[in-house]
Write a protein that holds these residues in place. Sequence first.
Motif, PDB file in Angstrom:
ATOM      1  N   MET A   7       1.000  -1.166   0.088  1.00 52.45           N
ATOM      2  CA  MET A   7      -0.005   0.079  -0.078  1.00 52.45           C
ATOM      3  C   MET A   7       0.933   1.268  -0.112  1.00 52.45           C
ATOM      4  O   MET A   7       1.962   1.340   0.696  1.00 52.45           O
ATOM      5  N   THR A   8       0.425   2.216  -0.730  1.00 48.62           N
ATOM      6  CA  THR A   8       1.050   3.749  -0.621  1.00 48.62           C
ATOM      7  C   THR A   8       0.368   4.643  -0.214  1.00 48.62           C
ATOM      8  O   THR A   8      -1.115   4.327  -0.039  1.00 48.62           O
ATOM      9  N   ARG A  10      -0.859   6.882  -2.340  1.00 51.41           N
ATOM     10  CA  ARG A  10      -1.646   7.153  -3.315  1.00 51.41           C
ATOM     11  C   ARG A  10      -2.358   5.879  -3.822  1.00 51.41           C
ATOM     12  O   ARG A  10      -3.135   6.192  -4.929  1.00 51.41           O
ATOM     13  N   GLY A  11      -2.447   4.883  -3.154  1.00 43.46           N
ATOM     14  CA  GLY A  11      -3.079   3.792  -3.667  1.00 43.46           C
ATOM     15  C   GLY A  11      -2.616   2.539  -3.402  1.00 43.46           C
ATOM     16  O   GLY A  11      -1.368   2.239  -2.677  1.00 43.46           O
ATOM     17  N   VAL A  12      -3.166   1.390  -3.615  1.00 44.64           N
ATOM     18  CA  VAL A  12      -2.760   0.106  -3.305  1.00 44.64           C
ATOM     19  C   VAL A  12      -2.086  -0.661  -4.712  1.00 44.64           C
ATOM     20  O   VAL A  12      -2.615  -0.345  -5.899  1.00 44.64           O
ATOM     21  N   LEU A  13      -1.128  -1.291  -4.523  1.00 46.41           N
ATOM     22  CA  LEU A  13      -0.555  -1.704  -5.854  1.00 46.41           C
ATOM     23  C   LEU A  13      -1.120  -3.181  -5.845  1.00 46.41           C
ATOM     24  O   LEU A  13      -1.612  -3.988  -4.931  1.00 46.41           O
ATOM     25  N   ILE A  45       2.673   4.627  -9.974  1.00 46.01           N
ATOM     26  CA  ILE A  45       1.965   5.355  -9.269  1.00 46.01           C
ATOM     27  C   ILE A  45       2.440   7.090  -9.107  1.00 46.01           C
ATOM     28  O   ILE A  45       1.857   7.683  -9.162  1.00 46.01           O
ATOM     29  N   TYR A  46       3.870   6.611  -8.747  1.00 44.10           N
ATOM     30  CA  TYR A  46       4.664   8.193  -8.459  1.00 44.10           C
ATOM     31  C   TYR A  46       5.419   8.944  -9.694  1.00 44.10           C
ATOM     32  O   TYR A  46       5.811   9.791  -9.518  1.00 44.10           O
TER      33      TYR A  46
END
Length: 66
Positions: A7-8, A10-13, A45-46
């Motif tokens: 999890m980050t 900015r969202g879940v991988l 994501i990033y």
Amino acid sequence: MMIVGAMTGRGVLPLMNVPHNVKINLAHYMSNVLKPLLEDGVGKIYEEGASKDFVHHEAARAHTAR
């Protein structure tokens, strides 16, 4: 069966399935789990900011390699 997830902020991988007949050692974990997770997951994501991120693993004894 082993499933790797992350999890980050900015969202879940996406979850990664590790086959049950694979011996997990440092080399396998680095090349087949961690590298794709970071490059494909966190990198997408990033985008440009991915090089500034830190990855934290839990310190469970079963997840350590010498």
